[in-house]
Scaffold this motif. Structure first.
Motif, PDB file in Angstrom:
ATOM      1  N   GLN A 133       0.706  -1.129  -0.026  1.00  0.00           N
ATOM      2  CA  GLN A 133       0.025  -0.015  -0.120  1.00  0.00           C
ATOM      3  C   GLN A 133       1.023   1.041  -0.024  1.00  0.00           C
ATOM      4  O   GLN A 133       1.819   1.245   0.474  1.00  0.00           O
ATOM      5  CB  GLN A 133      -0.773  -0.010   1.228  1.00  0.00           C
ATOM      6  CG  GLN A 133      -1.964   1.013   1.304  1.00  0.00           C
ATOM      7  CD  GLN A 133      -2.929   0.782   2.300  1.00  0.00           C
ATOM      8  OE1 GLN A 133      -3.215  -0.308   2.920  1.00  0.00           O
ATOM      9  NE2 GLN A 133      -3.465   1.957   2.849  1.00  0.00           N
ATOM     10  N   ASN A 183       0.293   5.617   0.648  1.00  0.00           N
ATOM     11  CA  ASN A 183      -0.344   6.486   0.833  1.00  0.00           C
ATOM     12  C   ASN A 183       0.125   8.059   0.700  1.00  0.00           C
ATOM     13  O   ASN A 183       1.306   8.206   0.452  1.00  0.00           O
ATOM     14  CB  ASN A 183      -1.095   6.617   2.276  1.00  0.00           C
ATOM     15  CG  ASN A 183      -1.874   5.449   2.883  1.00  0.00           C
ATOM     16  OD1 ASN A 183      -2.356   4.947   1.867  1.00  0.00           O
ATOM     17  ND2 ASN A 183      -1.872   5.230   4.091  1.00  0.00           N
ATOM     18  N   ARG A 243      -0.563  11.807   1.550  1.00  0.00           N
ATOM     19  CA  ARG A 243      -1.145  12.708   2.354  1.00  0.00           C
ATOM     20  C   ARG A 243      -0.378  14.018   2.711  1.00  0.00           C
ATOM     21  O   ARG A 243       0.938  14.048   2.435  1.00  0.00           O
ATOM     22  CB  ARG A 243      -1.069  11.915   3.683  1.00  0.00           C
ATOM     23  CG  ARG A 243      -0.092  11.664   4.499  1.00  0.00           C
ATOM     24  CD  ARG A 243       0.017  10.891   5.887  1.00  0.00           C
ATOM     25  NE  ARG A 243       0.990  10.707   6.581  1.00  0.00           N
ATOM     26  CZ  ARG A 243       1.172   9.695   7.712  1.00  0.00           C
ATOM     27  NH1 ARG A 243       0.265   8.739   7.634  1.00  0.00           N
ATOM     28  NH2 ARG A 243       2.276   9.978   8.542  1.00  0.00           N
ATOM     29  N   PHE A 249      -5.942  13.148   2.802  1.00  0.00           N
ATOM     30  CA  PHE A 249      -5.430  12.142   1.821  1.00  0.00           C
ATOM     31  C   PHE A 249      -5.775  12.404   0.385  1.00  0.00           C
ATOM     32  O   PHE A 249      -6.948  12.611   0.042  1.00  0.00           O
ATOM     33  CB  PHE A 249      -6.060  10.870   2.327  1.00  0.00           C
ATOM     34  CG  PHE A 249      -5.463  10.118   3.164  1.00  0.00           C
ATOM     35  CD1 PHE A 249      -4.095   9.004   3.109  1.00  0.00           C
ATOM     36  CD2 PHE A 249      -5.724  10.200   4.716  1.00  0.00           C
ATOM     37  CE1 PHE A 249      -3.893   8.665   4.397  1.00  0.00           C
ATOM     38  CE2 PHE A 249      -5.274   9.910   5.601  1.00  0.00           C
ATOM     39  CZ  PHE A 249      -4.227   8.979   5.485  1.00  0.00           C
ATOM     40  N   THR A 278      -4.629   6.740  -2.497  1.00  0.00           N
ATOM     41  CA  THR A 278      -4.073   5.552  -2.004  1.00  0.00           C
ATOM     42  C   THR A 278      -3.817   4.344  -3.049  1.00  0.00           C
ATOM     43  O   THR A 278      -4.689   4.345  -3.876  1.00  0.00           O
ATOM     44  CB  THR A 278      -4.759   4.884  -0.845  1.00  0.00           C
ATOM     45  OG1 THR A 278      -4.554   5.706   0.276  1.00  0.00           O
ATOM     46  CG2 THR A 278      -4.104   3.493  -0.406  1.00  0.00           C
ATOM     47  N   TRP A 294      -9.265   5.320  -3.286  1.00  0.00           N
ATOM     48  CA  TRP A 294      -8.189   4.210  -3.442  1.00  0.00           C
ATOM     49  C   TRP A 294      -8.249   3.357  -4.743  1.00  0.00           C
ATOM     50  O   TRP A 294      -9.158   3.273  -5.118  1.00  0.00           O
ATOM     51  CB  TRP A 294      -8.526   3.203  -2.158  1.00  0.00           C
ATOM     52  CG  TRP A 294      -8.247   3.486  -0.679  1.00  0.00           C
ATOM     53  CD1 TRP A 294      -8.234   4.990  -0.210  1.00  0.00           C
ATOM     54  CD2 TRP A 294      -7.986   2.980   0.160  1.00  0.00           C
ATOM     55  NE1 TRP A 294      -7.871   4.987   0.850  1.00  0.00           N
ATOM     56  CE2 TRP A 294      -7.874   3.658   1.481  1.00  0.00           C
ATOM     57  CE3 TRP A 294      -7.989   1.506   0.413  1.00  0.00           C
ATOM     58  CZ2 TRP A 294      -7.722   3.136   2.736  1.00  0.00           C
ATOM     59  CZ3 TRP A 294      -7.676   1.151   1.892  1.00  0.00           C
ATOM     60  CH2 TRP A 294      -7.588   1.889   2.947  1.00  0.00           C
TER      61      TRP A 294
END
Length: 260
Positions: free
Chosen positions: A87, A89, A91, A106, A109, A127
């Protein structure tokens, strides 16, 4: 920026239940970039103010790329079902003008698992499916990485990262008057906000203990998303503020996320 500490409010853990998630994260890195606030402001909901630092006489926003490997992602209600996937991210650090809380905004992702369809479609989280490969070697005795590479492909946000690990704990973070304030901002946002895929403001909360990071350095940091959003010039690497690395840490994610 006011002085911040790792107080009980930040460190106390609400016991998870139901569909809350517990997971062990490995190869956890926080690669923080310095970004012109004027470029990143249009991506953030007007409810939030950017957390800014002054570095080399220029005021800058902080955007972190955070890659890691979920080792045993599991719902509390169904602990026998576990998933393992990479994963990453993206941010930005902000302050909620309604509550005064420092939080993470965010942008999105990347997730290397078919399970991305649940947050993407059911909860309308930003996502996206990707292929994420880690090539990492951790020296347990030395408590540092001897190799750290991550590559994201087939994604809305392709990325290539190579880091070195000093094995030393951070002693300062540029732009912050004291180290603990910087660590609270960069390593411990408990609440995340984002634009849902239907345009509404969304939010979810997490918990983890205080991180025990080491200082890393960038060998390669290519992030296509930053170029696509106009945050850095095409074909360039971002200006790096800091790299913080941790071999493993436990996370709790409180679900479901909610529309605000």
């Amino acid at each position: 920026m006011e002085q911040l500490t790792f107080n009980d409010d930040l460190l106390n853990r609400v016991p998870p239940r139901g569909i809350d998630v517990e997971t062990t994260l490995a190869h956890f890195a926080i690669i923080t970039c310095l970004i012109d606030p004027a470029l990143i402001r249009p991506l953030i909901h007007p409810r939030f103010e950017l957390d800014l630092v002054e570095v080399d006489g220029q005021e800058r926003a902080l955007l972190s790329v955070v890659p890691f490997m979920d080792q045993d992602f599991r719902f509390v209600r169904f602990p026998w079902r576990k998933w393992r996937f990479g994963q990453t991210n993206y941010r930005v650090y902000v302050t909620d003008t309604q509550t005064g809380e420092h939080a993470a905004w965010f942008i999105g992702t990347s997730l290397d698992s078919w399970t991305v369809s649940i947050p993407h479609y059911l909860w309308k989280l930003p996502w996206h499916r990707a292929t994420i490969d880690f090539d990492c070697t951790y020296d347990i005795a030395a408590k540092r990485y001897t190799e750290y590479r991550m590559q994201t492909t087939n994604s809305w946000a392709d990325a290539e990262v190579e880091l070195t690990d000093t094995g030393e704990q951070p002693t300062r973070l540029a732009g912050f008057d004291d180290l603990e304030t910087g660590l609270v901002i960069l390593t411990h946002p408990r609440t995340g906000f984002y634009h849902r895929r239907d345009g509404q403001l969304g939010s979810y909360q997490i918990w983890h203990d205080r991180l025990q990071t080491t200082v890393g350095q960038v060998t390669t940091a290519r992030f296509a998303l930053l170029e696509q959003r106009g945050l850095i010039p095409a074909g360039t690497e971002p200006q790096i503020h800091s790299v913080l690395m941790q071999h493993e840490t436990e996370f709790t994610i409180y679900l479901p996320p909610r529309a605000v």
